[in-house]
Design an enzyme around this catalytic site. Structure first.
Site, PDB file in Angstrom:
ATOM      1  N   ASP A  75       0.872  -1.149   0.006  1.00  0.00           N
ATOM      2  CA  ASP A  75       0.051  -0.011   0.085  1.00  0.00           C
ATOM      3  C   ASP A  75       0.958   1.153  -0.058  1.00  0.00           C
ATOM      4  OD1 ASP A  75      -1.305   2.303   0.792  1.00  0.00           O
ATOM      5  OD2 ASP A  75      -2.914   0.951   1.535  1.00  0.00           O
ATOM      6  N   HIS A  76       1.113   1.928  -1.203  1.00  0.00           N
ATOM      7  CA  HIS A  76       2.153   2.646  -1.382  1.00  0.00           C
ATOM      8  C   HIS A  76       1.888   4.146  -0.404  1.00  0.00           C
ATOM      9  CE1 HIS A  76      -0.080   4.962  -4.237  1.00  0.00           C
ATOM     10  NE2 HIS A  76       0.755   5.932  -4.432  1.00  0.00           N
ATOM     11  N   HIS A 124      -5.590   2.962   0.669  1.00  0.00           N
ATOM     12  CA  HIS A 124      -4.783   4.196   1.154  1.00  0.00           C
ATOM     13  C   HIS A 124      -5.556   4.957   2.374  1.00  0.00           C
ATOM     14  CE1 HIS A 124      -2.776   3.127  -2.492  1.00  0.00           C
ATOM     15  NE2 HIS A 124      -3.168   3.961  -3.065  1.00  0.00           N
TER      16      HIS A 124
HETATM   17  C1  BG6 Z   1      -2.909   4.378  -6.730  1.00  0.00           C
HETATM   18  C2  BG6 Z   1      -4.230   4.351  -7.451  1.00  0.00           C
HETATM   19  O1  BG6 Z   1      -2.779   3.526  -5.801  1.00  0.00           O
HETATM   20  O2  BG6 Z   1      -2.654   5.724  -6.320  1.00  0.00           O
HETATM   21  C3  BG6 Z   1      -3.969   5.313  -8.513  1.00  0.00           C
HETATM   22  O3  BG6 Z   1      -4.302   3.023  -8.420  1.00  0.00           O
HETATM   23  C4  BG6 Z   1      -3.684   6.851  -8.217  1.00  0.00           C
HETATM   24  O4  BG6 Z   1      -5.524   5.321  -9.202  1.00  0.00           O
HETATM   25  C5  BG6 Z   1      -2.501   6.714  -7.040  1.00  0.00           C
HETATM   26  O5  BG6 Z   1      -3.566   7.480  -9.166  1.00  0.00           O
HETATM   27  C6  BG6 Z   1      -2.216   7.903  -6.674  1.00  0.00           C
HETATM   28  O6  BG6 Z   1      -1.116   8.013  -5.780  1.00  0.00           O
HETATM   29  P1  BG6 Z   1      -0.355   9.134  -5.285  1.00  0.00           P
HETATM   30  O7  BG6 Z   1       0.921   8.738  -4.610  1.00  0.00           O
HETATM   31  O8  BG6 Z   1      -0.015  10.131  -6.523  1.00  0.00           O
HETATM   32  O9  BG6 Z   1      -1.452   9.905  -4.410  1.00  0.00           O
END
Ligand code: BG6
Length: 509
Positions: A199-200, A262
């Site tokens: 979950d980045h 997230h």
């Molecule tokens: C990803 C989603 O997990 O997070 C994408 O699959 C989204 O749809 C992205 O655009 C957004 O990541 P961040 O780090 O730019 O908020």
């Protein structure tokens, strides 16, 4: 002042942390995520000196490529997307360990070829039998790859001096049942400590900082409860549309794509109790307790909202609507905006709504957690209409303008009788810390290679996320279609209605 690394296990306080010899096998090298995030992050780690000389990167895909063709792809992605400057020496060292395996994900013979390649790397690059398999592929293919890793023997190192790990990108299932089924397969192939679910958001410095701010200070925690907090608003807004991701996005939608993982993680970090320690088990246990206490309001229709972006203008540029995007059926019911009220049924949070919202093609790109406090019980000012004063707010600015804002009222200079007005106090990362923060993927990939699990959700958290979301998704699937909303705005009218019935309004981030 020494650094205290809250999110690392006690026996691992050294800085910098450098990975040991290993190979990363990347499945799905032609996808956006690999090119924009994973490959550049690997390069950035190498450039920061955090990868060992015995490091290799193996690409696996159905492409008629030689090693050098794949190396050229990695090179292009690094040139375009890496955070740190391009360094010829770093690149040469990385390139020496780059290999490519051409094959179908379902073809056992391809895994035999992969086995020979990693053995060759163990012998020539000194990767010592340590292999991480990174599944950056459509979720429907997870079982195929896992089963092939099992039958080919690649999932097992065969000795206790080397490791095998698997990294799984989201979405982990599309509902509770499918997530459980997938877990069963994962469990059969890899022991729990070898599974890293990405979950980045958890790799973002500003997200980790929620726990640091809450538990390293004394002034916030006394207020962190229903006596003082009126509501919490968690917003992840994007200005982009779905781009070229129709294949991934259609049928998934905003709630599965972002809220299930997230935003529920942000909720858990904001609402959880203090963990006994910052070990993976203790942090995850507290997050799970919160997620277990989350309740969806009974009247789902009234307390949730979903929408699809319509054609319009954004930043002065004409944009097409979701239903006109290439690869999206004209009658797709997939939502690109989702918002919901959730309740956390604990003593600390009873009666405090947590509002979550996310959407594509909104007013601007911003992610924040806003803790909105109750108004002062009495305002002894005569010279100002008290309704002009808003609630105190503490905002974790997750991105892009990373920091923390506190809003409070202050005296307007040279006024008598006293007049007060809202002012803000800001902490900006750039002002206090010299180094730029690493990308989330740098942190997470390094943790995988080090076998450090606190920033990866375990399967209980993933399942709890689905338990929360499933009733809402079921309700939506049997109640009409998403409402259209203007690109460049802040979502459908139902999102304003769902918060207005509680007598509140969304914060404009
Ligand atoms: C990803 C989603 O997990 O997070 C994408 O699959 C989204 O749809 C992205 O655009 C957004 O990541 P961040 O780090 O730019 O908020």
């Amino acid at each position: 002042m020494p650094y205290v690394n809250l999110l690392r296990s006690e026996d691992d306080q050294r800085l910098p942390r450098i990975a040991g010899p290993c190979a990363v096998v990347l499945f799905g090298v032609t996808g956006d995520l690999s090119r924009k995030k994973v490959m550049p992050a690997i390069y950035d780690l190498a450039n920061r000196g955090l990868l060992p000389p015995g490091f290799a990167l193996v690409g696996f895909a159905r492409r008629d490529w030689e090693n050098q063709d794949f190396a050229a792809e990695v090179h292009d992605s690094v040139r375009e997307h890496a955070r740190t400057p391009f360094n010829e020496d770093t690149w040469k060292q990385l390139a020496a360990g780059i290999r490519f395996v051409d094959g179908d994900l379902a073809d056992p013979a391809a895994y035999d070829r992969l086995t020979s390649v990693v053995k060759e790397l163990d012998a020539t690059m000194g990767t010592e039998g340590n292999h991480a398999f990174y599944l950056s592929i459509p979720p429907g293919l997870f079982p195929t790859v896992l089963e092939n890793l099992q039958t080919s023997g690649l999932a097992y190192s065969g000795n206790e001096n080397s490791w095998r790990r698997v990294v799984i990108e989201k979405p982990f299932g599309h509902d509770l049942r499918s997530a459980q089924e997938l877990n069963t397969i994962v469990d059969r192939v890899f022991p729990p400590g070898s599974v890293f679910r990405i979950d980045h958001y958890l790799g973002k410095e500003t997200v980790q900082n929620i726990l640091a701010v809450r538990f390293a200070n004394s002034m916030f925690e006394p207020l962190w409860n229903s006596n003082y907090v009126d509501n919490v608003q968690i917003t992840m807004a994007e200005d982009i549309g779905i781009g070229g991701r129709a294949g991934y996005y259609d049928g998934i939608g905003a709630a599965r794509d972002v809220i299930q993982n997230h935003l529920l993680q942000l909720l858990a970090l904001t609402a959880m109790e203090e963990p006994l320690s910052f070990s993976a088990d203790d942090v995850r246990a507290e997050k799970e307790k919160v997620l277990r206490a989350v309740r969806v309001p009974l009247d789902i229709g009234a307390h949730t909202s979903r929408g699809q972006y319509a054609a319009g203008w954004q930043g002065g540029i004409p944009v097409i609507g979701f239903l006109e995007e290439t690869g999206i059926p004209a009658d797709s019911p997939t939502e690109t905006f989702a918002a919901m009220r959730l309740n956390v049924e604990t003593r600390r949070w009873a009666g405090v709504p947590f509002y979550l919202r996310t959407g594509k093609r909104l007013g601007r790109r911003v992610t924040e957690v806003a803790v909105i406090f109750k108004r002062a019980p009495h305002l002894p000012f005569t010279a100002v209409p008290t309704e002009e004063l808003s609630n105190n707010v503490l905002v974790f600015r997750i991105q892009p303008d990373e920091g923390i804002t506190v809003r409070f009222s202050s005296k307007v200079p040279d006024t008598s009788p006293i007049q007060v007005r809202d002012v803000t106090m800001d902490f900006q990362y750039g002002d206090s810390f010299v180094d730029t923060s690493p990308e989330a993927y740098e942190r997470l990939i390094l943790d995988v290679l080090l076998g450090d699990p606190p920033l990866f959700p375990r399967h209980e958290e993933v399942e709890l996320g689905w338990k929360i979301l499933d009733p809402i998704l079921d309700f939506w699937s049997s109640h009409g279609v998403p409402e259209q909303y203007a690109s460049g705005g802040w979502g459908p009218s139902s999102s304003y209605d769902m918060i207005a019935i509680d007598g509140r309004t969304w914060r404009r981030p």
